[in-house]
Design a protein around this motif. Structure first.
Motif, PDB file in Angstrom:
ATOM      1  N   MET A 189      57.579 -53.041   3.319  1.00  0.00           N
ATOM      2  CA  MET A 189      57.107 -53.522   2.023  1.00  0.00           C
ATOM      3  C   MET A 189      56.240 -54.762   2.198  1.00  0.00           C
ATOM      4  SD  MET A 189      60.593 -53.003  -0.216  1.00  0.00           S
ATOM      5  CE  MET A 189      59.874 -53.854  -1.624  1.00  0.00           C
ATOM      6  N   GLN A 190      56.692 -55.658   3.056  1.00  0.00           N
ATOM      7  CA  GLN A 190      55.925 -56.887   3.284  1.00  0.00           C
ATOM      8  C   GLN A 190      54.596 -56.591   3.956  1.00  0.00           C
ATOM      9  OE1 GLN A 190      58.565 -59.375   5.486  1.00  0.00           O
ATOM     10  NE2 GLN A 190      60.178 -59.231   3.955  1.00  0.00           N
ATOM     11  N   ALA A 191      54.637 -55.638   4.910  1.00  0.00           N
ATOM     12  CA  ALA A 191      53.402 -55.292   5.604  1.00  0.00           C
ATOM     13  C   ALA A 191      52.393 -54.690   4.638  1.00  0.00           C
ATOM     14  CB  ALA A 191      53.697 -54.314   6.743  1.00  0.00           C
ATOM     15  N   GLU A 192      52.896 -53.842   3.725  1.00  0.00           N
ATOM     16  CA  GLU A 192      52.009 -53.236   2.749  1.00  0.00           C
ATOM     17  C   GLU A 192      51.444 -54.286   1.793  1.00  0.00           C
ATOM     18  OE1 GLU A 192      54.131 -48.801   2.518  1.00  0.00           O
ATOM     19  OE2 GLU A 192      54.459 -50.309   0.943  1.00  0.00           O
ATOM     20  N   GLU A 193      52.285 -55.239   1.399  1.00  0.00           N
ATOM     21  CA  GLU A 193      51.799 -56.300   0.513  1.00  0.00           C
ATOM     22  C   GLU A 193      50.815 -57.217   1.232  1.00  0.00           C
ATOM     23  OE1 GLU A 193      55.250 -58.248  -0.892  1.00  0.00           O
ATOM     24  OE2 GLU A 193      55.876 -56.621  -2.224  1.00  0.00           O
ATOM     25  N   ALA A 194      51.148 -57.520   2.518  1.00  0.00           N
ATOM     26  CA  ALA A 194      50.276 -58.412   3.291  1.00  0.00           C
ATOM     27  C   ALA A 194      48.929 -57.764   3.590  1.00  0.00           C
ATOM     28  CB  ALA A 194      50.962 -58.811   4.600  1.00  0.00           C
ATOM     29  N   ALA A 195      48.903 -56.419   3.641  1.00  0.00           N
ATOM     30  CA  ALA A 195      47.659 -55.723   3.954  1.00  0.00           C
ATOM     31  C   ALA A 195      46.659 -55.788   2.801  1.00  0.00           C
ATOM     32  CB  ALA A 195      47.960 -54.260   4.305  1.00  0.00           C
ATOM     33  N   GLY A 196      47.144 -56.056   1.594  1.00  0.00           N
ATOM     34  CA  GLY A 196      46.232 -56.129   0.444  1.00  0.00           C
ATOM     35  C   GLY A 196      45.399 -57.401   0.480  1.00  0.00           C
ATOM     36  N   GLU A 197      44.101 -57.277   0.425  1.00  0.00           N
ATOM     37  CA  GLU A 197      43.210 -58.445   0.508  1.00  0.00           C
ATOM     38  C   GLU A 197      43.319 -59.333  -0.720  1.00  0.00           C
ATOM     39  OE1 GLU A 197      39.326 -57.018   1.153  1.00  0.00           O
ATOM     40  OE2 GLU A 197      39.735 -56.193   3.148  1.00  0.00           O
ATOM     41  N   LYS A 198      43.693 -58.778  -1.855  1.00  0.00           N
ATOM     42  CA  LYS A 198      43.752 -59.560  -3.086  1.00  0.00           C
ATOM     43  C   LYS A 198      45.191 -59.712  -3.582  1.00  0.00           C
ATOM     44  CE  LYS A 198      39.155 -58.161  -4.615  1.00  0.00           C
ATOM     45  NZ  LYS A 198      38.355 -57.573  -5.704  1.00  0.00           N
ATOM     46  N   ALA A 199      46.144 -59.846  -2.632  1.00  0.00           N
ATOM     47  CA  ALA A 199      47.539 -60.027  -3.026  1.00  0.00           C
ATOM     48  C   ALA A 199      47.713 -61.429  -3.604  1.00  0.00           C
ATOM     49  CB  ALA A 199      48.457 -59.841  -1.813  1.00  0.00           C
ATOM     50  N   VAL A 200      47.937 -61.504  -4.915  1.00  0.00           N
ATOM     51  CA  VAL A 200      48.064 -62.800  -5.582  1.00  0.00           C
ATOM     52  C   VAL A 200      49.328 -62.819  -6.426  1.00  0.00           C
ATOM     53  CG1 VAL A 200      45.591 -63.232  -5.632  1.00  0.00           C
ATOM     54  CG2 VAL A 200      46.666 -62.002  -7.530  1.00  0.00           C
ATOM     55  N   CYS A 201      49.799 -64.009  -6.721  1.00  0.00           N
ATOM     56  CA  CYS A 201      50.978 -64.181  -7.557  1.00  0.00           C
ATOM     57  C   CYS A 201      50.651 -63.766  -8.990  1.00  0.00           C
ATOM     58  CB  CYS A 201      51.430 -65.640  -7.501  1.00  0.00           C
ATOM     59  SG  CYS A 201      52.819 -66.027  -8.597  1.00  0.00           S
ATOM     60  N   GLU A 202      51.466 -62.878  -9.539  1.00  0.00           N
ATOM     61  CA  GLU A 202      51.206 -62.412 -10.905  1.00  0.00           C
ATOM     62  C   GLU A 202      51.371 -63.541 -11.926  1.00  0.00           C
ATOM     63  OE1 GLU A 202      53.716 -59.150 -11.711  1.00  0.00           O
ATOM     64  OE2 GLU A 202      52.763 -57.795 -10.252  1.00  0.00           O
ATOM     65  N   ARG A 203      52.199 -64.536 -11.595  1.00  0.00           N
ATOM     66  CA  ARG A 203      52.475 -65.621 -12.535  1.00  0.00           C
ATOM     67  C   ARG A 203      51.441 -66.725 -12.461  1.00  0.00           C
ATOM     68  NH1 ARG A 203      58.175 -69.067 -12.682  1.00  0.00           N
ATOM     69  NH2 ARG A 203      57.639 -70.433 -14.454  1.00  0.00           N
ATOM     70  N   HIS A 204      51.101 -67.126 -11.184  1.00  0.00           N
ATOM     71  CA  HIS A 204      50.191 -68.268 -11.020  1.00  0.00           C
ATOM     72  C   HIS A 204      48.814 -67.864 -10.521  1.00  0.00           C
ATOM     73  CE1 HIS A 204      54.371 -69.942 -10.333  1.00  0.00           C
ATOM     74  NE2 HIS A 204      53.931 -70.653 -11.383  1.00  0.00           N
ATOM     75  N   ARG A 205      48.644 -66.578 -10.185  1.00  0.00           N
ATOM     76  CA  ARG A 205      47.354 -66.066  -9.717  1.00  0.00           C
ATOM     77  C   ARG A 205      46.885 -66.781  -8.469  1.00  0.00           C
ATOM     78  NH1 ARG A 205      47.612 -61.485 -11.228  1.00  0.00           N
ATOM     79  NH2 ARG A 205      45.404 -61.253 -10.649  1.00  0.00           N
ATOM     80  N   GLU A 206      47.823 -67.244  -7.653  1.00  0.00           N
ATOM     81  CA  GLU A 206      47.507 -67.883  -6.377  1.00  0.00           C
ATOM     82  C   GLU A 206      47.815 -66.882  -5.247  1.00  0.00           C
ATOM     83  OE1 GLU A 206      46.253 -70.825  -5.624  1.00  0.00           O
ATOM     84  OE2 GLU A 206      46.016 -71.451  -7.712  1.00  0.00           O
ATOM     85  N   PRO A 207      47.132 -67.024  -4.098  1.00  0.00           N
ATOM     86  CA  PRO A 207      47.407 -66.104  -2.984  1.00  0.00           C
ATOM     87  C   PRO A 207      48.877 -66.162  -2.555  1.00  0.00           C
ATOM     88  CG  PRO A 207      45.394 -67.341  -2.592  1.00  0.00           C
ATOM     89  CD  PRO A 207      46.045 -67.977  -3.788  1.00  0.00           C
ATOM     90  N   LEU A 208      49.418 -65.006  -2.229  1.00  0.00           N
ATOM     91  CA  LEU A 208      50.814 -64.928  -1.755  1.00  0.00           C
ATOM     92  C   LEU A 208      50.821 -65.203  -0.255  1.00  0.00           C
ATOM     93  CD1 LEU A 208      51.946 -61.729  -3.715  1.00  0.00           C
ATOM     94  CD2 LEU A 208      52.478 -64.119  -4.255  1.00  0.00           C
ATOM     95  N   LYS A 209      51.022 -66.479   0.089  1.00  0.00           N
ATOM     96  CA  LYS A 209      50.975 -66.904   1.486  1.00  0.00           C
ATOM     97  C   LYS A 209      52.342 -67.261   2.056  1.00  0.00           C
ATOM     98  CE  LYS A 209      46.301 -68.804   1.168  1.00  0.00           C
ATOM     99  NZ  LYS A 209      45.460 -70.020   1.368  1.00  0.00           N
ATOM    100  N   LEU A 210      53.370 -67.283   1.204  1.00  0.00           N
ATOM    101  CA  LEU A 210      54.706 -67.706   1.640  1.00  0.00           C
ATOM    102  C   LEU A 210      55.722 -66.591   1.396  1.00  0.00           C
ATOM    103  CD1 LEU A 210      54.687 -71.305   0.123  1.00  0.00           C
ATOM    104  CD2 LEU A 210      54.085 -70.635   2.461  1.00  0.00           C
ATOM    105  N   PHE A 211      56.855 -66.697   2.111  1.00  0.00           N
ATOM    106  CA  PHE A 211      57.929 -65.717   1.958  1.00  0.00           C
ATOM    107  C   PHE A 211      59.249 -66.443   1.722  1.00  0.00           C
ATOM    108  CE2 PHE A 211      61.359 -63.128   3.879  1.00  0.00           C
ATOM    109  CZ  PHE A 211      61.280 -62.023   3.039  1.00  0.00           C
TER     110      PHE A 211
END
Length: 250
Positions: free
Chosen positions: A84-106
């Motif tokens: 799941m993480q690999a699939e999410e990390a593979a998305g170039e525009k993976a952003v936080c739905e709440r803050h619209r910031e890149p998802l860089k942390l786990f």
């Protein structure tokens, strides 16, 4: 040990149930060492009375001898999260739905990808948060360790299988040797009994012939004596019929 070019792909395969083709749920091991979801293998052997064939190797296994494999359950969970993480990390525009910031942390506590704003929020302030790269590396190491453990277990089961087959072969060879020995002794005993039986029959036949011969000789002897007695009786009767003047003469 087998060389694996892609240990992540190998582990993903190891975490999949061969019946439902999904990640293991409540995995159990059966006698041959193969693993299945508890529900899958229960449904698979539902019609069997006591023993059933393994869906993977077709070896016989006891219906009630299911051993929970908690280690494999952990591996399946880790593999599932990693995918799941690999699939999410593979998305170039993976952003936080709440803050619209890149998802860089786990967030390890929530097992979820978060952004830097989420990290500073009260929801995650007391949680353990790692950069995605570091979290992925940690999980890769966990997966590799679990994969190594599974391979060692596989090798142990393989050695156990070989030892069992060797011991079974030795037992069968001993039984075959004993079978040949019993068969040989039985044939020899049967031959001796036949020879003994024939010898006794020959003796009885000789005795029978001797008795018949003796009986024939006795009959001849008795006949001769009876004939002599008859002649004497006849002579004496004739003597008695003579006149007195002749009776006293020889």
């Amino acid at each position: 040990m087998d060389k694996v070019d892609n240990p992540m792909e190998e582990l993903q395969k190891a975490a999949i149930c061969s019946i439902c083709l999904e990640y293991f749920k409540d995995p159990v091991s059966i006698q041959c060492g193969h693993n299945f979801c508890l529900r899958c293998i229960t449904e698979c052997c539902e019609k069997a009375k006591r023993r059933f064939c393994c869906p993977h190797c077709r070896r016989q296994a006891c219906k009630r001898d299911f051993r929970p494999n908690r280690e494999l359950a952990n591996v399946a969970e880790v593999a599932k999260r990693y995918k799941m993480q690999a699939e999410e990390a593979a998305g170039e525009k993976a952003v936080c739905e709440r803050h619209r910031e890149p998802l860089k942390l786990f967030c390890e506590d929530d097992q979820a990808l978060i952004c830097v704003v989420c990290d500073r929020s009260k929801d995650h302030r007391a949680h353990t948060v790692l950069p995605i790269e570091e979290a992925v590396q940690d999980y890769k190491e966990q997966i590799q360790n679990q994969s190594l453990s599974l391979k060692q277990e596989r090798e142990r089961l393989q050695e156990l299988k070989q030892d069992t087959e060797r011991m079974t072969g030795e037992v069968l060879e001993t039984l075959n040797a004993e079978w040949r020995k019993v068969t040989s002794e039985s044939e020899l005993l049967h031959q001796l009994l036949e020879e003994k039986e024939q010898a006794l029959l020959d003796q009885l036949n000789e005795l029978k012939l001797e008795i018949k011969k003796e009986q024939k000789e006795n009959d001849t002897n008795y006949s001769e004596k009876m004939s002599l007695l008859v002649d004497l009786v006849s002579e004496m009767e004739e003597k008695c019929k003579q006149p007195d003047s002749e009776f006293l003469q020889r």
